[in-house]
Scaffold this motif. Sequence first.
Motif, PDB file in Angstrom:
ATOM      1  N   MET A 138       0.830  -1.208   0.000  1.00 48.46           N
ATOM      2  CA  MET A 138       0.000   0.000   0.000  1.00 48.46           C
ATOM      3  C   MET A 138       0.868   1.263   0.000  1.00 48.46           C
ATOM      4  O   MET A 138       0.565   2.224  -0.695  1.00 48.46           O
ATOM      5  N   VAL A 139       1.954   1.263   0.785  1.00 51.73           N
ATOM      6  CA  VAL A 139       2.802   2.458   0.836  1.00 51.73           C
ATOM      7  C   VAL A 139       3.955   2.364  -0.176  1.00 51.73           C
ATOM      8  O   VAL A 139       4.906   3.143  -0.124  1.00 51.73           O
ATOM      9  N   LYS A 140       3.838   1.398  -1.082  1.00 51.09           N
ATOM     10  CA  LYS A 140       4.791   1.250  -2.194  1.00 51.09           C
ATOM     11  C   LYS A 140       6.233   1.083  -1.735  1.00 51.09           C
ATOM     12  O   LYS A 140       7.156   1.702  -2.241  1.00 51.09           O
ATOM     13  N   LEU A 141       6.403   0.213  -0.737  1.00 51.21           N
ATOM     14  CA  LEU A 141       7.750  -0.186  -0.313  1.00 51.21           C
ATOM     15  C   LEU A 141       7.923  -1.658  -0.693  1.00 51.21           C
ATOM     16  O   LEU A 141       6.971  -2.435  -0.608  1.00 51.21           O
ATOM     17  N   PRO A 142       9.146  -2.056  -1.101  1.00 54.47           N
ATOM     18  CA  PRO A 142       9.376  -3.464  -1.426  1.00 54.47           C
ATOM     19  C   PRO A 142       9.104  -4.344  -0.201  1.00 54.47           C
ATOM     20  O   PRO A 142       9.368  -3.931   0.932  1.00 54.47           O
ATOM     21  N   ARG A 143       8.587  -5.545  -0.465  1.00 53.89           N
ATOM     22  CA  ARG A 143       8.217  -6.430   0.644  1.00 53.89           C
ATOM     23  C   ARG A 143       9.415  -6.842   1.510  1.00 53.89           C
ATOM     24  O   ARG A 143       9.260  -7.112   2.689  1.00 53.89           O
ATOM     25  N   ASP A 144      10.631  -6.865   0.889  1.00 59.14           N
ATOM     26  CA  ASP A 144      11.776  -7.287   1.706  1.00 59.14           C
ATOM     27  C   ASP A 144      12.215  -6.203   2.709  1.00 59.14           C
ATOM     28  O   ASP A 144      13.122  -6.422   3.516  1.00 59.14           O
ATOM     29  N   PHE A 145      11.527  -5.063   2.679  1.00 62.04           N
ATOM     30  CA  PHE A 145      11.793  -4.053   3.709  1.00 62.04           C
ATOM     31  C   PHE A 145      11.300  -4.518   5.075  1.00 62.04           C
ATOM     32  O   PHE A 145      11.599  -3.904   6.089  1.00 62.04           O
ATOM     33  N   TYR A 146      10.523  -5.604   5.066  1.00 63.60           N
ATOM     34  CA  TYR A 146      10.019  -6.189   6.316  1.00 63.60           C
ATOM     35  C   TYR A 146      11.148  -6.350   7.331  1.00 63.60           C
ATOM     36  O   TYR A 146      10.977  -6.096   8.516  1.00 63.60           O
ATOM     37  N   HIS A 147      12.318  -6.773   6.841  1.00 66.73           N
ATOM     38  CA  HIS A 147      13.416  -7.112   7.756  1.00 66.73           C
ATOM     39  C   HIS A 147      14.359  -5.954   8.034  1.00 66.73           C
ATOM     40  O   HIS A 147      15.322  -6.100   8.773  1.00 66.73           O
ATOM     41  N   ARG A 148      14.113  -4.811   7.430  1.00 67.80           N
ATOM     42  CA  ARG A 148      15.030  -3.684   7.645  1.00 67.80           C
ATOM     43  C   ARG A 148      14.730  -2.950   8.947  1.00 67.80           C
ATOM     44  O   ARG A 148      13.613  -2.981   9.456  1.00 67.80           O
ATOM     45  N   ARG A 149      15.755  -2.270   9.433  1.00 64.93           N
ATOM     46  CA  ARG A 149      15.574  -1.408  10.594  1.00 64.93           C
ATOM     47  C   ARG A 149      15.543   0.041  10.125  1.00 64.93           C
ATOM     48  O   ARG A 149      16.075   0.354   9.052  1.00 64.93           O
ATOM     49  N   PRO A 150      14.923   0.941  10.931  1.00 68.14           N
ATOM     50  CA  PRO A 150      14.778   2.336  10.488  1.00 68.14           C
ATOM     51  C   PRO A 150      16.066   2.971   9.968  1.00 68.14           C
ATOM     52  O   PRO A 150      16.032   3.701   8.984  1.00 68.14           O
ATOM     53  N   ARG A 151      17.241   2.657  10.577  1.00 64.45           N
ATOM     54  CA  ARG A 151      18.455   3.338  10.126  1.00 64.45           C
ATOM     55  C   ARG A 151      18.867   2.923   8.720  1.00 64.45           C
ATOM     56  O   ARG A 151      19.707   3.560   8.098  1.00 64.45           O
ATOM     57  N   GLN A 152      18.272   1.837   8.222  1.00 62.41           N
ATOM     58  CA  GLN A 152      18.594   1.397   6.851  1.00 62.41           C
ATOM     59  C   GLN A 152      17.629   1.982   5.822  1.00 62.41           C
ATOM     60  O   GLN A 152      17.596   1.547   4.690  1.00 62.41           O
ATOM     61  N   LEU A 153      16.825   2.972   6.257  1.00 62.48           N
ATOM     62  CA  LEU A 153      15.842   3.568   5.345  1.00 62.48           C
ATOM     63  C   LEU A 153      16.126   5.051   5.140  1.00 62.48           C
ATOM     64  O   LEU A 153      16.682   5.714   6.021  1.00 62.48           O
ATOM     65  N   SER A 154      15.713   5.577   3.984  1.00 65.02           N
ATOM     66  CA  SER A 154      15.803   7.022   3.750  1.00 65.02           C
ATOM     67  C   SER A 154      14.661   7.695   4.504  1.00 65.02           C
ATOM     68  O   SER A 154      13.724   7.027   4.971  1.00 65.02           O
ATOM     69  N   GLY A 155      14.712   9.025   4.592  1.00 67.16           N
ATOM     70  CA  GLY A 155      13.650   9.766   5.288  1.00 67.16           C
ATOM     71  C   GLY A 155      12.280   9.495   4.683  1.00 67.16           C
ATOM     72  O   GLY A 155      11.305   9.240   5.396  1.00 67.16           O
ATOM     73  N   GLY A 156      12.210   9.526   3.355  1.00 62.59           N
ATOM     74  CA  GLY A 156      10.928   9.288   2.680  1.00 62.59           C
ATOM     75  C   GLY A 156      10.413   7.883   2.945  1.00 62.59           C
ATOM     76  O   GLY A 156       9.220   7.677   3.173  1.00 62.59           O
ATOM     77  N   GLN A 157      11.335   6.908   2.937  1.00 61.36           N
ATOM     78  CA  GLN A 157      10.923   5.518   3.202  1.00 61.36           C
ATOM     79  C   GLN A 157      10.438   5.358   4.642  1.00 61.36           C
ATOM     80  O   GLN A 157       9.459   4.677   4.915  1.00 61.36           O
ATOM     81  N   LYS A 158      11.128   6.034   5.560  1.00 61.14           N
ATOM     82  CA  LYS A 158      10.690   5.970   6.974  1.00 61.14           C
ATOM     83  C   LYS A 158       9.285   6.522   7.116  1.00 61.14           C
ATOM     84  O   LYS A 158       8.453   5.972   7.842  1.00 61.14           O
ATOM     85  N   GLN A 159       9.022   7.631   6.422  1.00 62.49           N
ATOM     86  CA  GLN A 159       7.686   8.217   6.560  1.00 62.49           C
ATOM     87  C   GLN A 159       6.634   7.303   5.926  1.00 62.49           C
ATOM     88  O   GLN A 159       5.500   7.243   6.396  1.00 62.49           O
ATOM     89  N   ARG A 160       7.005   6.556   4.876  1.00 63.11           N
ATOM     90  CA  ARG A 160       6.073   5.572   4.311  1.00 63.11           C
ATOM     91  C   ARG A 160       5.751   4.496   5.356  1.00 63.11           C
ATOM     92  O   ARG A 160       4.612   4.039   5.461  1.00 63.11           O
ATOM     93  N   VAL A 161       6.747   4.100   6.124  1.00 65.66           N
ATOM     94  CA  VAL A 161       6.499   3.145   7.217  1.00 65.66           C
ATOM     95  C   VAL A 161       5.567   3.804   8.244  1.00 65.66           C
ATOM     96  O   VAL A 161       4.637   3.172   8.757  1.00 65.66           O
ATOM     97  N   GLY A 162       5.800   5.091   8.509  1.00 64.77           N
ATOM     98  CA  GLY A 162       4.932   5.830   9.440  1.00 64.77           C
ATOM     99  C   GLY A 162       3.479   5.828   8.969  1.00 64.77           C
ATOM    100  O   GLY A 162       2.557   5.658   9.763  1.00 64.77           O
ATOM    101  N   VAL A 163       3.288   5.972   7.666  1.00 65.67           N
ATOM    102  CA  VAL A 163       1.933   5.957   7.096  1.00 65.67           C
ATOM    103  C   VAL A 163       1.345   4.547   7.222  1.00 65.67           C
ATOM    104  O   VAL A 163       0.192   4.372   7.636  1.00 65.67           O
TER     105      VAL A 163
END
Length: 352
Positions: A138-163
């Motif tokens: 739904m927030v258009k992030l790859p499914r393998d982001f499941y295993h990532r931690r916040p520090r491995q994400l860009s600001g925009g990607q983090k906010q997509r997780v926030g959404v």
Amino acid sequence: MRKYYELHDRSVKAMLSGEGVKYVKANETLSFDARKAEVVAIVGESGCGKSTFAKVLMGLETATEGTITFNGDEIESTEVQQRPREQVASMQMVFQNPNDTLNPSMTVGGQISRVIRKFGVESDADKVHDRVMRLLDMVKLPRDFYHRRPRQLSGGQKQRVGVARAFAGNPAMVIADEPVSALDVSVQAAVTELLMEIQREHGTTLLFISHDLSVVRYLADRIVVMYLGQIMEQGTTEEVFSPPYHPYTEALLSAVPIADTTIDKRKIVLEGNLPSVVNPPVGCPFHTRCHRKIGKICETTRPPVLVDSDTHQIACHIPLEELQAVLPVFFAVDSDGTPTGGGAPAESTAGG
Ligand SMILES: Nc1ncnc2c1ncn2[C@@H]1O[C@H](COP(=O)(O)OP(=O)(O)OP(=O)(O)O)[C@@H](O)[C@H]1O
Ligand code: SF4
Ligand SMILES: [Mg+2]
């Protein structure tokens, strides 16, 4: 609804004079409503009380006075810990800075799963996992982001997780407090668009907080303009963008950047700085900077709320007919910059 913060002044002078406690009048008599699936924007300068209102709504602060009704329940005095689970689930927030809400030591999948379980949306492990995957889609992030931690994400990607987190519990209402202002300009539009797309798809009520009228123009159904904790004007987006205007809205509109060379605008300079909320001006809070101030009455008496339509209200001492006669801030010009269609802006900063 009203929200005052206590400020304790421990100076000897303050204690001797009995003025040890002052109040930050963050929200003074706020009154408006938001309907299902509607996008309501709250706009105003920094410090005018937008986040305070969001915090009271969410139960992170409690109101000093007044009521907030949500789905028929009065919620203004109940902290989030005391609210029933369904109520907390149905009202979620997207924060300005995703770092404030994401747990740095948990994976993306872990934090979204936790919300799904906490709000009782799913409890079966496979179903929870499946729902996290769908939220990532739904927030258009790859499914393998499941295993990532916040520090491995860009600001925009983090906010997509926030959404994704905000929508994980199927909320009826989402409050987005300047959701993209901490992000790089290059990703702001994409994250805003994503939020709007999800809102439309789910029929969620969205309170979108911003200090910028141009940002909310194309996404809000209605706009509430705040100044020093008070509502100056509220109306549909069309009503707020055309006369009659509250003089403050008029000044904000004249600061909106326009790229279209066939449109020009009147320039209104806001004088002085934003007064302190500890000691806000009496009468009309905007009187120290108003280019249309009509006289003493603006300094002494709180302005009446003028009703222009069922949806459009303006708090001002200037009679509605006069505000209705004010020329639009925006007007069409031809290629050499001459106003077309006779709508020439004869007035600039005419005081009433
Ligand atoms: N916990 C607090 N104690 C005392 N004063 C506070 C507290 N939280 C906020 N304030 C004050 O209340 C006023 C409104 O703050 P608020 O954060 O709601 O403004 P805002 O409109 O969200 O501003 P911005 O656009 O900068 O985010 C400010 O003057 C702020 O300093
Ligand atoms: S009440 Fe007076 S000071 Fe306030 S906006 Fe109206 S004209 Fe300006
Ligand atoms: Mg804020």
